[in-house]
Each structure stands twice: as C-alpha cells, then as structure tokens.
Design an enzyme around this catalytic site. Structure first.
Site, PDB file in Angstrom:
ATOM      1  N   SER A  67     -92.174 -21.511  10.107  1.00 41.90           N
ATOM      2  CA  SER A  67     -92.292 -20.088  10.713  1.00 41.90           C
ATOM      3  C   SER A  67     -93.879 -19.903  11.266  1.00 41.90           C
ATOM      4  CB  SER A  67     -92.206 -19.347   9.224  1.00 41.90           C
ATOM      5  OG  SER A  67     -92.325 -17.936   9.486  1.00 41.90           O
ATOM      6  N   ASP A  68     -93.907 -18.965  11.956  1.00 40.01           N
ATOM      7  CA  ASP A  68     -95.097 -18.530  12.603  1.00 40.01           C
ATOM      8  C   ASP A  68     -95.181 -16.870  12.517  1.00 40.01           C
ATOM      9  OD1 ASP A  68     -97.566 -20.000  13.829  1.00 40.01           O
ATOM     10  OD2 ASP A  68     -97.381 -18.233  14.809  1.00 40.01           O
ATOM     11  N   THR A  69     -96.447 -16.357  12.200  1.00 45.49           N
ATOM     12  CA  THR A  69     -96.626 -14.877  12.705  1.00 45.49           C
ATOM     13  C   THR A  69     -97.838 -14.731  13.421  1.00 45.49           C
ATOM     14  OG1 THR A  69     -95.863 -14.666  10.076  1.00 45.49           O
ATOM     15  CG2 THR A  69     -97.259 -12.873  10.989  1.00 45.49           C
TER      16      THR A  69
END
Length: 188
Positions: A67-69
C-alpha cells in the site's frame, strides 16, 4: 489455508491489521518509491503499491498486501517532508483548507494482482505558527505524507473528514478486509 504477507515496514499499517485481528508476516519491499512528474494522484498511489508488491516474492498460499498513501493539495502531491522547513511549508498549505488523501492498495498472489484506491477529503482548522512549530518539535511530521499523522497529534488540526479515516492513517481497513475475504483470508 492462505497466509497474509504485509509488504511494508509501516508501523501504522501493521497496527491496523493487528487491530482487525489478522495474523500476518511482515516482508518489506525495498522498491524505489518514485512517481513520474504530473502523474495523477490516484494513478500514483496505485503505481507505488504495485511497485512495492512487485519487489516481494509470494508463495503459492500467500497473499501480499502492499500500500501507499499520498496527500494532495491543489493537485500537488505532498510527500514526506525532508526537513523542518518543508514540514512547515506543508502544514501552512494545509491550514484552513480541504485536501485529499489517496491510498492505493495492491493485493498479489502468485497468480493475480488486484489494485484499488480510496480517496478521502480532510479539512484542517486554521493553524497558527505556534501550533505548527510545536507540532514539528514533536517529531510527528516525519515519515508521513503531507507532514502530519491523523492518528497522533496531527488529529488536533483536523476539523472534519469525508471518507475513510483509516485510509488517511494508511490503509482503508474495511475495504481491505472485504478484498482479503474474497481471496480466502479472514481475521482471527
């Protein structure tokens, strides 16, 4: 029985999966987190999540979660601040405005790769220079997109959110749970 693998060293993602009752192994990705100039944020987070996933090997009975934000203000992606000056700049930009937080997720098995993104709008109160300086002194601005963490002292800046709180923390937990269920992984 399928096993979950978290392709991240993020303490926040680890805490969220534990909160939901998942058992998992941490197998961090060493991928370069680089996005092309001008890439739209929803594409950027999907790209980064995929790149992370591609750098972690999975066995036959494993599902990898990467995941990445990113935080987006006025169309500009605000990354993790490099120093106090950049953290101060980010917080001044976000003060008394609404910005977007995008989280991209990649779920990878040895046969499939599925991705999705979640967008949440966050509105900050007007921040004084004293509030910004005090926050920066806590050290909480580092390693967080946009220079703040909603789950910590940065929560004091937030007037309201529209969307998924946990996505702003770094992992849209309820959506992830539904996708993991589809892949045969359930919380304990």
């Amino acid at each position: 029985m399928k096993r979950l693998v978290l392709g991240s060293q993020s303490p926040r993602r680890k805490e969220l999966l534990e909160l939901a009752g998942y058992e998992f192994e941490v197998r961090p990705s060493n991928a370069d987190e680089v996005i092309e100039e001008g890439m739209p944020p929803e594409e950027a987070v999907l790209h980064l999540a995929r790149v992370k996933a591609e750098n972690v090997k999975v066995d036959e009975n494993e599902v990898l979660l990467a995941s990445d934000t990113v935080v987006v203000y006025n169309g500009e992606i605000l990354g993790k601040p490099k120093d106090d000056q950049e953290a101060r700049k980010y917080l001044r930009l976000l003060s008394d405005t609404t910005h977007e937080v995008y989280t991209g997720v990649c779920l990878k098995t040895n046969q499939t790769v599925d991705t999705f993104d979640v967008k949440t709008e966050v509105t900050f109160f007007r921040l004084s220079e004293n509030e910004i300086d005090a926050y920066i002194r806590t050290g909480d601005a580092w390693d967080k997109a946009g220079g703040y963490g909603i789950q910590g002292k940065g929560s004091l800046f937030v007037e309201k959110i529209h969307g998924d709180y946990y996505s702003v923390v770094g992992l849209p937990l309820s959506r992830v749970a539904r996708e993991l269920k589809r892949l045969g992984i359930f919380p304990e």
